[in-house]
Write a protein that holds these residues in place. Structure first.
Motif, PDB file in Angstrom:
ATOM      1  N   ARG A   1       2.479   9.382 -11.399  1.00  0.00           N
ATOM      2  CA  ARG A   1       1.618   8.380 -11.175  1.00  0.00           C
ATOM      3  C   ARG A   1       0.832   8.501  -9.727  1.00  0.00           C
ATOM      4  O   ARG A   1       1.339   9.135  -8.821  1.00  0.00           O
ATOM      5  CB  ARG A   1       2.662   6.961 -10.783  1.00  0.00           C
ATOM      6  CG  ARG A   1       3.572   6.986 -11.915  1.00  0.00           C
ATOM      7  CD  ARG A   1       2.559   6.075 -13.329  1.00  0.00           C
ATOM      8  NE  ARG A   1       3.348   5.654 -14.316  1.00  0.00           N
ATOM      9  CZ  ARG A   1       3.338   6.282 -15.300  1.00  0.00           C
ATOM     10  NH1 ARG A   1       2.971   7.416 -15.295  1.00  0.00           N
ATOM     11  NH2 ARG A   1       4.240   5.692 -16.293  1.00  0.00           N
ATOM     12  N   VAL A   2      -0.402   7.930  -9.796  1.00  0.00           N
ATOM     13  CA  VAL A   2      -1.217   8.079  -8.554  1.00  0.00           C
ATOM     14  C   VAL A   2      -1.867   6.733  -8.044  1.00  0.00           C
ATOM     15  O   VAL A   2      -2.082   5.707  -9.211  1.00  0.00           O
ATOM     16  CB  VAL A   2      -2.517   8.909  -8.982  1.00  0.00           C
ATOM     17  CG1 VAL A   2      -3.554   8.312  -8.014  1.00  0.00           C
ATOM     18  CG2 VAL A   2      -2.190  10.409  -8.821  1.00  0.00           C
ATOM     19  N   ALA A   3      -1.980   6.498  -6.907  1.00  0.00           N
ATOM     20  CA  ALA A   3      -2.468   5.053  -6.647  1.00  0.00           C
ATOM     21  C   ALA A   3      -3.052   5.333  -5.448  1.00  0.00           C
ATOM     22  O   ALA A   3      -2.942   6.270  -4.678  1.00  0.00           O
ATOM     23  CB  ALA A   3      -1.319   4.159  -6.352  1.00  0.00           C
ATOM     24  N   TRP A   4      -4.307   4.230  -5.101  1.00  0.00           N
ATOM     25  CA  TRP A   4      -5.086   4.275  -3.774  1.00  0.00           C
ATOM     26  C   TRP A   4      -5.461   2.727  -3.545  1.00  0.00           C
ATOM     27  O   TRP A   4      -5.343   2.115  -4.515  1.00  0.00           O
ATOM     28  CB  TRP A   4      -6.198   5.073  -3.773  1.00  0.00           C
ATOM     29  CG  TRP A   4      -7.125   4.856  -4.874  1.00  0.00           C
ATOM     30  CD1 TRP A   4      -8.244   3.957  -4.980  1.00  0.00           C
ATOM     31  CD2 TRP A   4      -7.499   5.621  -6.210  1.00  0.00           C
ATOM     32  NE1 TRP A   4      -8.896   4.051  -6.278  1.00  0.00           N
ATOM     33  CE2 TRP A   4      -8.593   5.005  -7.014  1.00  0.00           C
ATOM     34  CE3 TRP A   4      -6.766   6.741  -6.678  1.00  0.00           C
ATOM     35  CZ2 TRP A   4      -8.955   5.368  -7.976  1.00  0.00           C
ATOM     36  CZ3 TRP A   4      -7.258   7.107  -8.176  1.00  0.00           C
ATOM     37  CH2 TRP A   4      -8.336   6.516  -8.769  1.00  0.00           C
TER      38      TRP A   4
ATOM     39  N   VAL B   1       8.045  11.442  -3.725  1.00  0.00           N
ATOM     40  CA  VAL B   1       6.896  10.641  -3.000  1.00  0.00           C
ATOM     41  C   VAL B   1       5.834  11.601  -2.309  1.00  0.00           C
ATOM     42  O   VAL B   1       6.481  12.094  -1.197  1.00  0.00           O
ATOM     43  CB  VAL B   1       7.431   9.492  -2.436  1.00  0.00           C
ATOM     44  CG1 VAL B   1       6.345   8.587  -1.661  1.00  0.00           C
ATOM     45  CG2 VAL B   1       8.386   8.624  -3.261  1.00  0.00           C
ATOM     46  N   GLY B   2       4.558  11.497  -2.459  1.00  0.00           N
ATOM     47  CA  GLY B   2       3.671  12.084  -1.635  1.00  0.00           C
ATOM     48  C   GLY B   2       2.571  11.219  -0.974  1.00  0.00           C
ATOM     49  O   GLY B   2       2.023  10.435  -1.609  1.00  0.00           O
ATOM     50  N   VAL B   3       2.600  11.069   0.442  1.00  0.00           N
ATOM     51  CA  VAL B   3       2.028   9.959   1.114  1.00  0.00           C
ATOM     52  C   VAL B   3       0.724  10.731   1.692  1.00  0.00           C
ATOM     53  O   VAL B   3       0.874  11.753   2.315  1.00  0.00           O
ATOM     54  CB  VAL B   3       2.704   9.179   2.129  1.00  0.00           C
ATOM     55  CG1 VAL B   3       1.755   8.018   3.042  1.00  0.00           C
ATOM     56  CG2 VAL B   3       3.846   8.511   1.365  1.00  0.00           C
ATOM     57  N   SER B   4      -0.530  10.247   1.475  1.00  0.00           N
ATOM     58  CA  SER B   4      -1.626  10.926   2.028  1.00  0.00           C
ATOM     59  C   SER B   4      -2.684   9.986   2.566  1.00  0.00           C
ATOM     60  O   SER B   4      -2.916   8.734   2.118  1.00  0.00           O
ATOM     61  CB  SER B   4      -2.454  11.624   0.711  1.00  0.00           C
ATOM     62  OG  SER B   4      -1.870  12.550   0.123  1.00  0.00           O
TER      63      SER B   4
ATOM     64  N   GLY C   1      -3.155   7.002   0.158  1.00  0.00           N
ATOM     65  CA  GLY C   1      -3.179   7.439  -1.519  1.00  0.00           C
ATOM     66  C   GLY C   1      -1.745   7.763  -1.616  1.00  0.00           C
ATOM     67  O   GLY C   1      -1.108   8.160  -0.636  1.00  0.00           O
ATOM     68  N   LEU C   2      -1.042   7.689  -2.735  1.00  0.00           N
ATOM     69  CA  LEU C   2       0.239   7.819  -3.035  1.00  0.00           C
ATOM     70  C   LEU C   2       0.272   8.738  -4.365  1.00  0.00           C
ATOM     71  O   LEU C   2      -0.587   8.407  -5.295  1.00  0.00           O
ATOM     72  CB  LEU C   2       1.256   6.767  -3.470  1.00  0.00           C
ATOM     73  CG  LEU C   2       1.775   5.973  -2.097  1.00  0.00           C
ATOM     74  CD1 LEU C   2       2.445   4.852  -2.583  1.00  0.00           C
ATOM     75  CD2 LEU C   2       2.629   7.058  -1.346  1.00  0.00           C
ATOM     76  N   LEU C   3       1.112   9.694  -4.600  1.00  0.00           N
ATOM     77  CA  LEU C   3       1.596  10.440  -5.773  1.00  0.00           C
ATOM     78  C   LEU C   3       2.972  10.489  -5.801  1.00  0.00           C
ATOM     79  O   LEU C   3       3.765  11.074  -4.982  1.00  0.00           O
ATOM     80  CB  LEU C   3       0.796  11.875  -5.667  1.00  0.00           C
ATOM     81  CG  LEU C   3       1.410  12.884  -6.652  1.00  0.00           C
ATOM     82  CD1 LEU C   3       0.772  12.366  -8.166  1.00  0.00           C
ATOM     83  CD2 LEU C   3       0.862  14.180  -6.531  1.00  0.00           C
TER      84      LEU C   3
ATOM     85  N   ILE D   1       3.219  -0.374  -3.577  1.00  0.00           N
ATOM     86  CA  ILE D   1       3.239   0.183  -2.293  1.00  0.00           C
ATOM     87  C   ILE D   1       1.934   0.301  -1.246  1.00  0.00           C
ATOM     88  O   ILE D   1       2.062   0.022  -0.303  1.00  0.00           O
ATOM     89  CB  ILE D   1       4.060   1.639  -2.176  1.00  0.00           C
ATOM     90  CG1 ILE D   1       5.284   1.479  -2.688  1.00  0.00           C
ATOM     91  CG2 ILE D   1       3.983   2.218  -0.538  1.00  0.00           C
ATOM     92  CD1 ILE D   1       6.316   2.905  -2.677  1.00  0.00           C
ATOM     93  N   VAL D   2       1.271   0.717  -1.988  1.00  0.00           N
ATOM     94  CA  VAL D   2      -0.119   0.851  -1.494  1.00  0.00           C
ATOM     95  C   VAL D   2      -0.739  -0.471  -1.341  1.00  0.00           C
ATOM     96  O   VAL D   2      -1.506  -0.843  -0.011  1.00  0.00           O
ATOM     97  CB  VAL D   2      -1.142   1.562  -2.152  1.00  0.00           C
ATOM     98  CG1 VAL D   2      -2.671   1.460  -1.762  1.00  0.00           C
ATOM     99  CG2 VAL D   2      -0.828   3.009  -2.497  1.00  0.00           C
ATOM    100  N   ASP D   3      -0.525  -1.365  -2.148  1.00  0.00           N
ATOM    101  CA  ASP D   3      -1.005  -3.031  -1.791  1.00  0.00           C
ATOM    102  C   ASP D   3      -0.310  -3.684  -0.587  1.00  0.00           C
ATOM    103  O   ASP D   3      -0.795  -4.413  -0.154  1.00  0.00           O
ATOM    104  CB  ASP D   3      -0.763  -3.838  -2.990  1.00  0.00           C
ATOM    105  CG  ASP D   3      -1.851  -3.337  -4.186  1.00  0.00           C
ATOM    106  OD1 ASP D   3      -2.557  -2.586  -3.919  1.00  0.00           O
ATOM    107  OD2 ASP D   3      -1.412  -3.690  -5.544  1.00  0.00           O
TER     108      ASP D   3
END
Length: 514
Positions: A292-295, A462-465, A476-478, A490-492
């Motif tokens: 999953r990807v988020a920004w 969990v990858g935090v960028s 961003g999160l992967l 988490i991003v929100d």
């Protein structure tokens, strides 16, 4: 007279088909780069994924022309990896085809799915998709029509470069980007050709000098055979061991430096060796193949700097504290009790001079940063992160971790347990890369946003960028879909955590004349 039969005219002999000339033997892959190649698995692709949002739209033809003119001047983007018994090596791809690596696509979109959700789903799918090992390990996917512009998804295997180097390469291929003269080929013995022992030892010297100077400054003890100007005592009121008076004549402090290095290295090796497992949160477990990807929208960099200055901490302290707060809020929203819980994030530390950032390859170590996700008080959490980051800055752990990964890169694939054991101690990988302060132009369009996602190895899900671009900090999160199916939550939560610190900073008394 009898007619004589004309002799048969034989066709000229056909020479046997010869095999094509062999390719040059190729360049051995650096051990640190080989470590990232070895870590690639079906559940954890070691691929750095980046996304550029462009406006107005660009065409596939323009993109390919730009890539051919500028990106292909870097050898690595024309070379494939040949992994054989002596170790992996780079060699020119005899069947290189730019069209294979740079393609246009139509964004798949389900009914009632928003355009942004469709793009996130596509980025997540590509993050889990392997690159073709028979050809250079990179690809570009251009969504030509996206929200009045274009979206460019770039995938580059981590064995080619780390995040800092890739940002430098992206800068070099933009319109008007400065490409170093030597970028097309690093001379033998240069950064890419160095043995891992050289790359390991050189940073130790720099880190040790800084640590010694910092310790001497705080303790007020003599350096290099000369007395201290301050004459202050050490923190505990006593002179440190081996620092009474000046070193022996001609020693120039080398004995004290060696003693400090030996003690510091022993302490940091022990710290890496006895690292305990994280708190058993829902974010920790064995990852699957779906990602999953988020920004988010980003926060202004000048606001982050103002908070850091007001509260006496660094920009990194502020950002990482907000990440810890967002993760804690996510877990509590799912009914988890986070009181007293901490998770560990592996944070990369750059070990190359910034002027050499354009050189490809991996030149970084990592430090295990403990994030206090159980602290809901934002100020208390901020200073806890600040204290831990301060302790890590004077350690040799990044260099030791670099050496560990480089040594593991020399092992056979079945011996990679060493790397996985090292990564298993963490819940997340967190990286913060500084980008350009002004907007870029690419193929005549403005780059409105740049984001990237780091891969996770072993059981890290969990990858935090964090990327600073054009005055905005992008978050961003992967994540693994099984461990964290909704990373957007988490991003929100990141921006509200930051707003709490910003409000507190604004409430502090202003200095006269400020």
């Amino acid at each position: 007279m009898k007619n004589r039969r004309a002799p048969d005219i034989a066709d000229p002999p056909v020479p046997p088909l010869l095999p094509p000339p062999p390719l040059p033997p190729g360049e051995p892959m650096a051990a640190m780069d080989a470590a990232w190649l070895r870590l690639d698995t079906p559940t954890s692709r070691m691929v750095i994924v980046s996304l550029l949002m462009l406006r107005p739209s660009i065409t596939l033809a323009a993109l390919r022309a730009q890539v051919e003119a500028r990106l292909l001047r870097h050898d690595r983007f024309r070379q494939r990896v040949v992994d054989e018994a002596p170790g992996p090596r780079w060699e020119e791809d005899p069947a290189f085809d730019l069209g294979r690596h740079v393609q246009a696509e139509t964004l798949p979109r389900r009914r009632a799915q928003s355009l942004e959700a469709a793009l996130k789903a596509r980025v997540a799918d590509l993050a889990a998709e392997p690159l073709d090992p028979a050809h250079p390990l990179w690809a570009m996917h251009l969504v030509e029509a996206y929200d009045g512009g274009s979206a460019l998804i770039v995938r580059v295997h981590h064995c080619i470069a780390d995040g800092l180097a890739l940002i430098a390469v992206i800068l070099s291929i933009t319109d008007g980007g400065a490409l170093p003269v030597s970028a097309a080929r690093v001379p033998p013995g240069g950064a890419e050709g160095e043995g891992w022992t050289d790359a390991f030892l050189k940073p130790i010297s720099d880190w040790t000098v800084r640590a010694l100077q910092d310790r001497a400054s705080r303790a007020g003890q003599p350096q290099g055979g000369k007395g201290s100007k301050d004459g202050k005592a050490s923190k505990d009121g006593k002179a440190s061991k081996g620092s009474k008076g000046a070193p022996p004549a001609g020693d120039d402090g080398s004995a004290a430096a060696a003693e400090f290095l030996s003690a510091q290295m022993a302490s940091d090796i022990a710290a890496l060796a006895i690292v305990e497992d994280d708190s058993p949160t829902r974010l920790k477990g064995r990852p699957g193949r779906t990602k999953r990807v988020a920004w988010g929208h980003g926060v202004p960099l000048d606001a982050v700097q103002a908070v850091g200055k007001s509260l006496g901490v660094s920009v990194n302290d502020v950002l990482m504290s907000c990440v810890a707060g967002a993760i804690g809020a996510y877990l509590r929203a799912h009914g988890d009790d986070t009181r007293g819980q901490e998770i560990r994030a592996m944070v990369p530390v750059n070990l190359r001079p910034m002027e050499d950032a354009w050189q490809l390859g991996n030149r970084f170590g990592v430090v295990p940063l403990v994030l206090p996700i159980g602290l809901s008080n934002p100020v208390q959490r901020l200073y806890a992160v600040h204290s831990r980051m301060k302790a890590l800055k004077s350690s040799l752990q990044p260099v030791l971790a670099f050496g560990l990964m480089a040594a593991a890169g020399l092992l056979r694939p079945e011996q990679q347990r060493l790397l996985n054991d090292f990564q298993r101690k963490a819940t997340a990988v967190m990286t913060n890369v500084p980008g350009p302060s002004a907007p870029l132009q690419f193929c005549g369009a403005q780059v409105e946003r740049v984001m990237f996602w780091v891969p996770q190895s072993g059981d890290v899900g969990v990858g935090v960028s964090l990327l600073t671009y054009a005055g905005q900090v992008q978050f961003g999160l992967l994540t693994d879909a099984g461990l964290c199916p909704d990373p957007q939550a988490i991003v929100d939560a990141f921006e509200p955590e930051f707003q709490q610190l910003l409000t507190l900073a604004l409430m502090l008394p202003w200095e006269a004349g400020a």
